[in-house]
Design an enzyme around this catalytic site. Structure first.
Site, PDB file in Angstrom:
ATOM      1  N   SER A 109       0.844  -1.199   0.000  1.00  9.90           N
ATOM      2  CA  SER A 109       0.000   0.000   0.000  1.00  9.90           C
ATOM      3  C   SER A 109       0.883   1.254   0.000  1.00  9.90           C
ATOM      4  O   SER A 109       1.671   1.451  -0.923  1.00  9.90           O
ATOM      5  CB  SER A 109      -0.968  -0.041   1.189  1.00  9.90           C
ATOM      6  OG  SER A 109      -1.978   0.925   1.043  1.00  9.90           O
ATOM      7  N   ASP A 206     -10.218  -4.747  -4.300  1.00  8.36           N
ATOM      8  CA  ASP A 206      -9.599  -3.833  -3.336  1.00  8.36           C
ATOM      9  C   ASP A 206     -10.443  -2.559  -3.226  1.00  8.36           C
ATOM     10  O   ASP A 206     -10.591  -1.828  -4.209  1.00  8.36           O
ATOM     11  CB  ASP A 206      -8.185  -3.499  -3.824  1.00  8.36           C
ATOM     12  CG  ASP A 206      -7.375  -2.685  -2.823  1.00  8.36           C
ATOM     13  OD1 ASP A 206      -7.969  -2.007  -1.968  1.00  8.36           O
ATOM     14  OD2 ASP A 206      -6.145  -2.729  -2.917  1.00  8.36           O
ATOM     15  N   HIS A 236      -7.654  -5.678  -0.396  1.00  8.75           N
ATOM     16  CA  HIS A 236      -6.518  -4.777  -0.249  1.00  8.75           C
ATOM     17  C   HIS A 236      -5.363  -5.423   0.500  1.00  8.75           C
ATOM     18  O   HIS A 236      -4.201  -5.250   0.128  1.00  8.75           O
ATOM     19  CB  HIS A 236      -6.962  -3.499   0.479  1.00  8.75           C
ATOM     20  CG  HIS A 236      -5.860  -2.475   0.601  1.00  8.75           C
ATOM     21  ND1 HIS A 236      -5.290  -1.887  -0.496  1.00  8.75           N
ATOM     22  CD2 HIS A 236      -5.228  -1.949   1.692  1.00  8.75           C
ATOM     23  CE1 HIS A 236      -4.358  -1.026  -0.102  1.00  8.75           C
ATOM     24  NE2 HIS A 236      -4.304  -1.059   1.219  1.00  8.75           N
TER      25      HIS A 236
END
Length: 254
Positions: A109, A206, A236
């Site tokens: 991320s 996601d 995610h």
């Protein structure tokens, strides 16, 4: 579990980290895990990679940025630039001091953004990048661009915007300082001249980083050895057993 150590930073705080030196061939690259926004180094992916590194004799390092996990600090004072400096400090002073060679940076991320920035800053130290749901430029493209005019006005007025989290009872807090400072580190919109192979793992379910964003990143990377893997039912976190297996296989494959 590896014991936590603390690396002093010039700004007066310390970075908590865990480092395992290599026990296998010295020419094998080590692995550095860069976590996401508000996450810490005890997550499923970091621990799974640590175990895989131990099993194969590779060096491994995981750490907490300023105001994350075991690293102290006021989160409101955090920024992409400060967290990048933390990443570079780990790369320069932990893996380097341990006589490690080039590293494979694994970024999840926001950690994908920081790992990419670190690879551009230290091309000679990075052997490969593995980006998991990479949130490059998220402050502009995934946060600010999605706010309503009323939400943006409140953010600029109050200096903070709170958003419910999928992963905690506590809401995410985004500070205007984070967005303003993040503009100094934006990468998309121009070629990203990375010096090493790149692997991107992205879930198509996601809710935080759309798979189209990962595609845009892959298109922007000026490195022929770039592979994007889309996991159709992936979320995610990509922390299910099958996701972890794919991550380990991808990292060790580099």
């Amino acid at each position: 579990m590896t014991e936590i150590a603390h690396l002093p930073q010039p700004a007066g705080y310390t970075i908590a980290y865990c480092h395992t030196p290599a026990s296998g061939p010295t020419q094998s690259p080590g692995i550095v895990f860069c976590g996401g926004f508000r996450s810490d180094m005890t997550g499923t992916k970091a621990i799974a990679l640590e175990q895989a590194a131990l099993a194969t004799g590779r060096g491994f390092t995981r750490f907490d940025y300023f105001a994350h996990g075991a690293s102290p600090g006021d989160f409101a004072q955090g920024s992409i630039g400060r967290w990048l400096e933390d990443t570079l400090a780990i790369l320069d002073r932990v893996t380097q001091d341990a006589n490690q060679g080039a590293q494979i940076l694994v970024g999840s991320s926001m950690g994908g953004w920081l790992a990419t920035l670190a690879a551009l800053k230290r091309p000679e130290r990075v052997a490969g990048l593995v980006l998991i749901a990479p949130a490059l430029d998220f402050t502009e493209d995934l946060l600010l661009a999605t706010l309503t005019p009323e939400q943006r006005a409140a953010l600029e007025r109050d200096g903070v915007y709170r958003e419910p989290s999928h992963y905690s009872e506590q809401p995410y807090e985004f500070h205007w300082h984070l967005i303003a400072e993040g503009r100094q580190h934006l990468l998309l919109g121009k070629p990203i001249a990375l010096p090493c192979p790149v692997r991107i793992l992205q879930g198509m379910q996601d809710p935080d980083v759309p798979w189209q964003h990962a595609l845009r990143i892959a298109e922007s990377i000026a490195q022929p050895d770039t592979h994007l893997t889309l996991i159709k039912d992936g979320d995610h976190r990509l922390s299910r057993p099958q996701d972890i297996d794919l991550l380990v296989e991808t990292v060790l494959g580099l």
